[in-house]
Design a protein around this motif. Structure first.
Motif, short mmCIF file in Angstrom:
data_model
loop_
_atom_site.label_atom_id
_atom_site.label_comp_id
_atom_site.label_asym_id
_atom_site.label_seq_id
_atom_site.Cartn_x
_atom_site.Cartn_y
_atom_site.Cartn_z
N GLY A 78 -32.86 27.01 -16.73
CA GLY A 78 -33.58 27.06 -17.86
C GLY A 78 -35.21 27.42 -17.65
N THR A 79 -35.44 26.72 -16.57
CA THR A 79 -37.03 26.82 -16.30
C THR A 79 -37.06 28.57 -16.03
OG1 THR A 79 -36.92 24.77 -15.35
CG2 THR A 79 -38.64 26.15 -14.56
N MET A 80 -36.28 29.13 -15.21
CA MET A 80 -36.44 30.50 -14.91
C MET A 80 -36.17 31.39 -16.35
SD MET A 80 -34.56 32.82 -12.16
CE MET A 80 -34.85 31.92 -10.87
N PHE A 182 -37.13 30.23 -29.21
CA PHE A 182 -36.51 28.95 -29.28
C PHE A 182 -36.07 28.36 -27.87
CE2 PHE A 182 -34.90 29.15 -33.83
CZ PHE A 182 -35.75 28.93 -34.45
N ASP A 183 -36.69 27.23 -27.64
CA ASP A 183 -35.96 26.43 -26.46
C ASP A 183 -35.08 25.57 -26.97
OD1 ASP A 183 -35.20 24.51 -24.46
OD2 ASP A 183 -37.26 24.29 -23.77
N GLY A 184 -33.79 26.25 -26.94
CA GLY A 184 -32.49 25.66 -27.48
C GLY A 184 -31.76 25.11 -26.35
N LEU A 212 -26.48 25.23 -20.24
CA LEU A 212 -24.91 25.08 -20.00
C LEU A 212 -24.49 23.67 -19.39
CD1 LEU A 212 -24.64 28.56 -18.42
CD2 LEU A 212 -24.10 27.87 -20.79
N TYR A 213 -25.37 22.68 -19.02
CA TYR A 213 -25.00 21.53 -18.11
C TYR A 213 -25.64 20.18 -18.91
CZ TYR A 213 -29.86 20.76 -16.29
OH TYR A 213 -31.06 20.72 -16.45
N LYS A 214 -26.20 20.33 -20.10
CA LYS A 214 -26.58 18.97 -20.68
C LYS A 214 -25.36 18.62 -21.45
CE LYS A 214 -31.41 20.18 -20.15
NZ LYS A 214 -31.19 21.35 -19.43
#
Ligand SMILES: Cc1ncc(COP(=O)(O)O)c(C=O)c1O
Length: 368
Positions: A78-80, A182-184, A212-214
């Protein structure tokens, strides 16, 4: 030699018969066996190659459909994904300024990569521990090209705006001529509080990132969704950022399994989090934030220090095969905070179970 603390925690956690917060972290063999045993048809097909084909393309299409966006792009992190999203909008708007919350993941947990690598500049509509208001965005004292909204705002206690507040926030950004991202990371579990489905929520933004991993329990990875031309540009920048890996199918397959298993259950988790929160609030000295959780995650505050509570949680696991929560971190003198996640294992807990185990934890902490 003393056992490695992370190893001890993992061993004790997985030895428990019941868990209040979080999910078991199975061994790698168990994880591989679990994926191999899944009925996903993609497992009988070919692998992806450099960002396309196989389960990666299936996942991109599936998530684009779930979010009601024309396209979605797979990223290793997500950072990238978010740096790329903000960079794409900066190129299109001609502004390198991003309005975001100082507690957002980009500001707190990414070593300011969006500034140091992507040469973007953050401005803050508010520094209060809450979502910004529409008025604050409308009245920001300098121009900005993109508004980033983290849904929910994790470090403030997984806080969401109401649906009307979110609409007003987005409208305020539009008035300022800005794009909306949105940071969703946790958008999946935000729909019950917002009272709208995923496409309706995602439809407010020009681009949306989901993790995808939380909540989904995948291995890693992220999807960045938006219009087709935006996705094409994002794929080009992903390549430059080193994010077009030779093969990413294990992460994609784990995410597809997660969508099947977890997505339908999220409303149940969110509802049960309210029961768990209410029960935890009865523990002596406890504070819950927000008092009524917005998603299936929230903060539990207890008299510290954190070390003592963390050791008590491990002893509880050892003695009663019960995993309560943790880790706690010190947030103020004699005040520690832990994030609670009411996922599948928490559904087996009644309010009385929660209070009884919480009382046992506090007793162990007091005994030192
Ligand atoms: C709100 C939020 N945004 C972005 C990220 C970044 O995700 P990743 O770890 O895939 O880089 C995280 C990860 O914890 C997050 O919680």
């Amino acid at each position: 030699m003393a056992e490695d603390p992370a190893e001890r925690r993992w061993r004790l956690m997985n030895g428990c018969d019941r868990m209040l917060s979080g999910n078991r972290a199975p061994s790698l063999r168990e994880r591989l066996a679990d994926l191999a045993a899944s009925s996903l048809p993609e497992l009988d097909g070919r692998a992806d190659v450099y960002g396309g084909g196989g389960p990666v393309t299936v996942l991109e299409k599936r998530v684009a459909g779930l979010l009601g966006k024309p396209d979605a792009v797979f990223f290793p992190t997500g950072t990238m994904a978010q740096q790329v999203a903000l960079r794409c909008w900066a190129e299109r708007t001609g502004s390198d300024v991003v309005a975001l919350h100082p507690l957002s993941h980009l500001e707190v947990h990414e070593r300011k990569a969006f500034t140091t690598l992507s040469r973007l500049r953050g401005v803050w509509p508010t520094a209060e521990r809450r979502q910004p208001t529409a008025q604050e965005v409308r009245e920001l004292d300098e121009p900005f090209g993109t508004l980033l909204v983290e849904l929910p705002l994790r470090d403030a206690g997984f806080l969401l705006p109401t649906w009307d507040e979110l609409n007003a926030l987005v409208a305020a950004a539009r008035v300022r001529g800005a794009k909306v991202h949105f940071d969703g990371a946790r958008l999946w579990e935000s729909t019950p509080h917002l009272g709208r489905d995923l496409p309706t929520v995602a439809g407010l933004a020009d681009s949306v990132y989901v993790s995808l991993y939380k909540t989904l329990g995948g291995l890693s990875g992220a999807l960045l969704a938006g219009a087709e031309d935006f996705a094409a540009q994002a794929r080009a920048w992903r390549h430059r950022y080193g994010g077009t890996l030779f093969q990413q199918w294990p992460a994609a397959v784990a995410a597809l399994a997660g969508l099947d298993r977890e997505l339908p259950r999220l409303p149940e988790y969110v509802a049960h989090a309210k029961v768990v929160a209410q029960a935890l609030a009865k523990l002596p000295g406890a504070r819950i934030f927000p008092q009524v959780p917005h998603t299936h995650q929230f903060q539990l505050w207890l008299p510290g220090p954190a070390d003592r509570l963390n050791e008590a949680a491990l002893r509880l696991a050892e003695q009663q095969r019960t995993w309560f929560c943790g880790p706690f971190t010190d947030r103020a003198p004699d005040l520690a905070c832990a994030e609670i996640t009411a996922a599948r294992p928490a559904l087996d807990w009644t309010a009385d179970d929660v209070t009884a185990a919480g009382t046992a934890l506090l007793e162990l902490a007091a005994a030192g």
